[in-house]
Design a protein around this motif. Structure first.
Motif, PDB file in Angstrom:
ATOM      1  N   VAL A 290       0.982  -1.589   0.042  1.00 33.13           N
ATOM      2  CA  VAL A 290      -0.496  -0.139  -0.073  1.00 33.13           C
ATOM      3  C   VAL A 290       1.093   1.085  -0.356  1.00 33.13           C
ATOM      4  O   VAL A 290       0.710   1.977  -0.554  1.00 33.13           O
ATOM      5  CB  VAL A 290      -0.854  -0.089   1.009  1.00 33.13           C
ATOM      6  N   GLY A 291       2.168   1.291   0.784  1.00 33.24           N
ATOM      7  CA  GLY A 291       2.865   1.887   0.931  1.00 33.24           C
ATOM      8  C   GLY A 291       3.330   1.932   1.972  1.00 33.24           C
ATOM      9  O   GLY A 291       4.095   1.291   2.616  1.00 33.24           O
ATOM     10  N   SER A 292       4.419   3.437   2.472  1.00 31.05           N
ATOM     11  CA  SER A 292       5.589   3.592   2.967  1.00 31.05           C
ATOM     12  C   SER A 292       5.220   5.135   3.663  1.00 31.05           C
ATOM     13  O   SER A 292       5.188   5.786   3.567  1.00 31.05           O
ATOM     14  CB  SER A 292       7.159   3.427   3.017  1.00 31.05           C
ATOM     15  N   HIS A 293       5.912   5.160   5.005  1.00 32.29           N
ATOM     16  CA  HIS A 293       5.966   6.644   6.141  1.00 32.29           C
ATOM     17  C   HIS A 293       7.427   6.289   6.934  1.00 32.29           C
ATOM     18  O   HIS A 293       7.873   5.225   7.306  1.00 32.29           O
ATOM     19  CB  HIS A 293       4.934   6.286   7.305  1.00 32.29           C
ATOM     20  N   ILE A 294       7.583   7.753   6.643  1.00 35.54           N
ATOM     21  CA  ILE A 294       9.266   7.618   7.917  1.00 35.54           C
ATOM     22  C   ILE A 294       8.582   8.245   9.408  1.00 35.54           C
ATOM     23  O   ILE A 294       7.733   9.448   8.997  1.00 35.54           O
ATOM     24  CB  ILE A 294       9.889   8.548   6.780  1.00 35.54           C
ATOM     25  N   ARG A 295       9.027   8.169  10.295  1.00 33.15           N
ATOM     26  CA  ARG A 295       8.957   8.846  11.116  1.00 33.15           C
ATOM     27  C   ARG A 295       9.939   9.234  12.563  1.00 33.15           C
ATOM     28  O   ARG A 295      10.014   8.139  13.691  1.00 33.15           O
ATOM     29  CB  ARG A 295       7.447   7.670  12.131  1.00 33.15           C
ATOM     30  N   PRO A 296      10.313  10.115  12.269  1.00 28.08           N
ATOM     31  CA  PRO A 296      11.192  10.756  13.385  1.00 28.08           C
ATOM     32  C   PRO A 296      10.514  11.107  14.829  1.00 28.08           C
ATOM     33  O   PRO A 296       9.136  11.580  14.652  1.00 28.08           O
ATOM     34  CB  PRO A 296      11.901  12.133  12.684  1.00 28.08           C
ATOM     35  N   ARG A 297      10.504  10.883  15.760  1.00 28.84           N
ATOM     36  CA  ARG A 297      10.346  11.324  16.917  1.00 28.84           C
ATOM     37  C   ARG A 297      11.217  11.690  18.767  1.00 28.84           C
ATOM     38  O   ARG A 297      12.741  11.061  18.017  1.00 28.84           O
ATOM     39  CB  ARG A 297       9.843  10.620  17.824  1.00 28.84           C
ATOM     40  N   ILE A 298      11.262  12.847  19.298  1.00 31.82           N
ATOM     41  CA  ILE A 298      12.063  13.381  19.804  1.00 31.82           C
ATOM     42  C   ILE A 298      11.329  13.105  21.174  1.00 31.82           C
ATOM     43  O   ILE A 298       9.982  13.492  21.163  1.00 31.82           O
ATOM     44  CB  ILE A 298      12.803  14.583  19.501  1.00 31.82           C
ATOM     45  N   ALA A 299      12.200  13.271  21.916  1.00 29.22           N
ATOM     46  CA  ALA A 299      11.891  13.421  23.756  1.00 29.22           C
ATOM     47  C   ALA A 299      11.810  13.844  25.003  1.00 29.22           C
ATOM     48  O   ALA A 299      13.685  14.523  24.719  1.00 29.22           O
ATOM     49  CB  ALA A 299      11.766  11.712  24.155  1.00 29.22           C
ATOM     50  N   ALA A 300      11.259  14.372  25.893  1.00 30.02           N
ATOM     51  CA  ALA A 300      11.899  15.562  26.624  1.00 30.02           C
ATOM     52  C   ALA A 300      13.017  14.374  27.742  1.00 30.02           C
ATOM     53  O   ALA A 300      12.227  13.435  28.330  1.00 30.02           O
ATOM     54  CB  ALA A 300      10.687  15.960  27.481  1.00 30.02           C
ATOM     55  N   PRO A 301      13.872  14.014  27.773  1.00 30.04           N
ATOM     56  CA  PRO A 301      14.744  13.293  29.128  1.00 30.04           C
ATOM     57  C   PRO A 301      13.881  13.620  30.597  1.00 30.04           C
ATOM     58  O   PRO A 301      13.586  14.346  30.485  1.00 30.04           O
ATOM     59  CB  PRO A 301      16.089  14.152  29.342  1.00 30.04           C
ATOM     60  N   GLU A 302      14.440  12.471  31.308  1.00 30.45           N
ATOM     61  CA  GLU A 302      13.970  11.750  32.265  1.00 30.45           C
ATOM     62  C   GLU A 302      14.649  13.354  32.928  1.00 30.45           C
ATOM     63  O   GLU A 302      14.194  13.530  33.925  1.00 30.45           O
ATOM     64  CB  GLU A 302      13.803  11.068  32.394  1.00 30.45           C
ATOM     65  N   SER A 303      16.422  14.173  33.256  1.00 31.93           N
ATOM     66  CA  SER A 303      17.270  14.465  34.119  1.00 31.93           C
ATOM     67  C   SER A 303      16.115  15.813  33.821  1.00 31.93           C
ATOM     68  O   SER A 303      16.200  16.697  34.461  1.00 31.93           O
ATOM     69  CB  SER A 303      18.010  14.549  33.180  1.00 31.93           C
ATOM     70  N   TRP A 304      14.978  16.063  32.799  1.00 30.36           N
ATOM     71  CA  TRP A 304      14.364  17.287  33.111  1.00 30.36           C
ATOM     72  C   TRP A 304      13.529  17.245  34.149  1.00 30.36           C
ATOM     73  O   TRP A 304      12.799  18.675  34.157  1.00 30.36           O
ATOM     74  CB  TRP A 304      13.027  17.852  31.803  1.00 30.36           C
ATOM     75  N   GLY A 305      13.517  16.771  34.301  1.00 27.19           N
ATOM     76  CA  GLY A 305      12.369  16.316  35.872  1.00 27.19           C
ATOM     77  C   GLY A 305      10.546  16.787  35.601  1.00 27.19           C
ATOM     78  O   GLY A 305      10.156  17.484  36.721  1.00 27.19           O
ATOM     79  N   TRP A 306      10.004  16.557  34.588  1.00 34.36           N
ATOM     80  CA  TRP A 306       8.240  16.831  34.059  1.00 34.36           C
ATOM     81  C   TRP A 306       7.598  16.038  35.044  1.00 34.36           C
ATOM     82  O   TRP A 306       8.576  15.122  35.138  1.00 34.36           O
ATOM     83  CB  TRP A 306       8.523  16.878  32.736  1.00 34.36           C
TER      84      TRP A 306
END
Length: 287
Positions: A132-148
Motif C-alpha cells: 500500500v505505501g510507506s511512511h517515515i517517523r522521526p520522534r524526539i522526547a523530553a529526557p527524564e533529567s528535565w524532571g517533568w
C-alpha cells in the motif's frame, strides 16, 4: 521535525548531542527544540480544516518513551476489519473483511531521538492484496533529567500510499504524546493533527484526531484498558457527528519479557462512516 539555527561555533555542542553526551548545553538545545515544536503545533491548531481520518493500518496510542539508544524495535501490526465499508468510495476499495499487515522498524539514535519506518500491506479479495505505501517517523522526547511531571514526546510521520487504498496519497501526521503512570494506572493522550498534500483533502488544512489510552495492571504481566481513536474535523469547528470517526477498543498488553511487546484488542466504531468491528494485534521485539 524543526531544527534549531546556529553558527559554526555550535558544532561541538551539536556533535555532543549526536554522541549522546549529557551536558547542560546539550539539554538547552533539546529543550529549545521541543518547545519550538510545541509552539508550531499550537499555531497549527488555530488554522485546522477538514481531512478524512487515517486508515486502519497502525492502530496504536503512543507512549512517550523512545526506543533505547542503539536498539532497534521490529513490530508487526495486524488488523482485520470484521465489519466495514462494502462499496468503493472516492476510488478507495471497501474495508469489509480486509486484513492490514504493517511492518514497523524503529531505531533509537540517542536517548531522546528515534526514527521509525512503516511498510503498509493489504490482504483481501477483489484486488485488495497489495503493498500500500510507506511512511517515515522521526520522534524526539523530553529526557527524564528535565524532571517533568509527565512524559512528553513529539513525532512527525509522513509518506505516501496508493490511491486505491487511500484517496489522500501524500500525508503528514504531527503527534504530541503526553503520558503518566500512577502505580498500576496508566494514561496516554495523543492530540494528533493530520494533513493531506495530495488528494481530495489537500486544500482543507489540518484535522484533529485525538487518541487516548487508559489501562490498569491486573498482574505484573497482564494489563487491561480502553483505547480511543477519533477524527473530529476542524479544531473548534467540528464536523457533524455523523461525519466524524470514533472507535473504542477494549485492549490488553502482556508484559512477559522486557524485550517483547504484545498488544491486542477488539474495537467498535460509532458513527455511520466508521468501520464497525476491528480486531488488532501488535507484536514487537527489541534487538
Amino acid at each position: 521535525m524543526q531544527f534549531v539555527e546556529g553558527s559554526t561555533s555550535d558544532l561541538p555542542q551539536i556533535a555532543g548531542i549526536v554522541l549522546g553526551q549529557h551536558s547542560l548545553l546539550t539539554l538547552k538545545y533539546m529543550r529549545r527544540l521541543l518547545l519550538n515544536n510545541l509552539t508550531l503545533i499550537f499555531c497549527l491548531l488555530i488554522s485546522i480544516n477538514k481531512l478524512k481520518a487515517q486508515d486502519n493500518y497502525e492502530i496504536q496510542v503512543y507512549g512517550s518513551e523512545t526506543v533505547e539508544k542503539g536498539k532497534t524495535m521490529l513490530e508487526l501490526h495486524s488488523n482485520f476489519t470484521l465489519k466495514g465499508s462494502q462499496s468503493v468510495s472516492n476510488g478507495e476499495f471497501p474495508t469489509n473483511h480486509v486484513e492490514h499487515e504493517t511492518i514497523e522498524v524503529t531505531h533509537g539514535w540517542t536517548t531522546w531521538f528515534e526514527t521509525g519506518f512503516y511498510f503498509f500491506n493489504s490482504i483481501g479479495d477483489g484486488n485488495r492484496t497489495a503493498y500500500v505505501g510507506s511512511h517515515i517517523r522521526p520522534r524526539i522526547a523530553a529526557p527524564e533529567s528535565w524532571g517533568w511531571p509527565v512524559g512528553v514526546s513529539i513525532s512527525t510521520e509522513f509518506g505516501f500510499q496508493k490511491s486505491a487504498f487511500s484517496a489522500n496519497t501524500s500525508t503528514l501526521e504531527i503527534r504530541p504524546i503526553i503520558d503518566k503512570k500512577w502505580q498500576k494506572l496508566y494514561l496516554s493522550v495523543n492530540p494528533t493533527l493530520e494533513k493531506s498534500f495530495k488528494g481530495p483533502d489537500q486544500n482543507r488544512g489540518f484535522t484533529f484526531s485525538p487518541n487516548v489510552k487508559s489501562s490498569y495492571d491486573i498482574t505484573k504481566i497482564i494489563t487491561l484498558g480502553l483505547e480511543y481513536y477519533g477524527s473530529t474535523g476542524p479544531f473548534f469547528h467540528y464536523d457533524p457527528y455523523r461525519q466524524q470517526d470514533h472507535q473504542l477498543f477494549l485492549a490488553t498488553d502482556l508484559n512477559f519479557d522486557p524485550a517483547w511487546e504484545f498488544n491486542a484488542g477488539v474495537g467498535y466504531g460509532f458513527p455511520q462512516r466508521s468501520d464497525k468491528e476491528i480486531l488488532k494485534i501488535i507484536i514487537g521485539r527489541r534487538f
